[in-house]
Design a protein around this motif. Structure first.
Motif, short mmCIF file in Angstrom:
data_model
loop_
_atom_site.label_atom_id
_atom_site.label_comp_id
_atom_site.label_asym_id
_atom_site.label_seq_id
_atom_site.Cartn_x
_atom_site.Cartn_y
_atom_site.Cartn_z
N GLY A 13 7.35 10.99 3.73
CA GLY A 13 8.29 10.63 2.68
C GLY A 13 8.27 9.15 2.33
N GLN A 14 7.16 8.47 2.64
CA GLN A 14 7.05 7.04 2.35
C GLN A 14 6.44 6.83 0.97
N GLY A 15 6.95 5.84 0.27
CA GLY A 15 6.35 5.43 -1.00
C GLY A 15 5.50 4.20 -0.73
N LEU A 16 5.75 3.13 -1.48
CA LEU A 16 5.06 1.87 -1.22
C LEU A 16 5.60 1.25 0.07
N ILE A 17 4.70 0.74 0.90
CA ILE A 17 5.11 0.02 2.11
C ILE A 17 4.44 -1.35 2.09
N ASN A 18 5.03 -2.29 2.78
CA ASN A 18 4.55 -3.67 2.82
C ASN A 18 4.01 -3.96 4.21
N ILE A 19 2.70 -4.18 4.30
CA ILE A 19 2.02 -4.37 5.57
C ILE A 19 1.64 -5.84 5.75
N CYS A 20 1.83 -6.37 6.96
CA CYS A 20 1.43 -7.74 7.29
C CYS A 20 -0.01 -7.72 7.80
N ARG A 21 -0.86 -8.60 7.25
CA ARG A 21 -2.26 -8.68 7.66
C ARG A 21 -2.57 -9.93 8.46
N HIS A 22 -1.53 -10.63 8.93
CA HIS A 22 -1.74 -11.78 9.81
C HIS A 22 -2.26 -11.25 11.14
N GLY B 246 -1.31 -4.92 10.58
CA GLY B 246 -1.07 -3.49 10.44
C GLY B 246 0.38 -3.06 10.56
N ARG B 247 1.26 -3.96 10.98
CA ARG B 247 2.68 -3.61 11.09
C ARG B 247 3.41 -3.94 9.79
N GLU B 248 4.58 -3.36 9.61
CA GLU B 248 5.35 -3.64 8.40
C GLU B 248 5.79 -5.09 8.36
N CYS B 249 5.80 -5.64 7.16
CA CYS B 249 6.24 -7.02 6.94
C CYS B 249 7.73 -7.14 7.26
N VAL B 250 8.10 -8.25 7.88
CA VAL B 250 9.50 -8.47 8.27
C VAL B 250 10.30 -9.17 7.17
N GLY B 251 9.63 -9.70 6.17
CA GLY B 251 10.31 -10.50 5.15
C GLY B 251 10.99 -9.68 4.08
N PRO B 252 12.00 -10.25 3.43
CA PRO B 252 12.64 -9.60 2.29
C PRO B 252 11.76 -9.69 1.05
N THR C 181 0.84 -1.19 0.00
CA THR C 181 0.00 0.00 0.00
C THR C 181 0.88 1.25 0.00
N MET C 182 0.27 2.38 -0.20
CA MET C 182 1.01 3.64 -0.19
C MET C 182 1.18 4.12 1.25
N GLY C 183 2.39 4.55 1.57
CA GLY C 183 2.67 5.11 2.88
C GLY C 183 2.28 6.58 2.92
N SER C 184 2.60 7.24 3.99
CA SER C 184 2.28 8.65 4.18
C SER C 184 3.20 9.53 3.34
N HIS C 185 2.61 10.32 2.49
CA HIS C 185 3.39 11.24 1.65
C HIS C 185 4.13 12.26 2.53
N ARG C 186 3.49 12.69 3.61
CA ARG C 186 4.12 13.66 4.52
C ARG C 186 5.36 13.10 5.21
#
Length: 59
Positions: free
Chosen positions: A22-31, A36-42, A15-20
């Motif tokens: 300076g985030q672009g695409l971010i990877n969120i874990c839905r488990h 709602g936290r960022e994914c830990v995987g590469p 999903t898109m992160g906060s423009h304010r």
């Protein structure tokens, strides 16, 4: 056991992160454990994830 890549995880949401912030695409874990936290995987195609919550995305 198949190689596990975060990009193919059933719980991954890109999903898109906060423009304010300076985030672009971010990877969120839905488990349910990490919802709602960022994914830990590469995300490199040739790097396997060690995430213990990983499950394959349905085809």
């Amino acid at each position: 056991m198949p190689t596990r890549f975060a990009a193919k995880c059933a719980y991954l949401q890109m999903t898109m992160g906060s423009h304010r912030l300076g985030q672009g695409l971010i990877n969120i874990c839905r488990h349910i454990v990490r919802d709602g936290r960022e994914c830990v995987g590469p995300f490199l195609d040739d790097t396997e994830t060690t995430c213990g919550l990983w499950e394959p995305k349905p085809k």
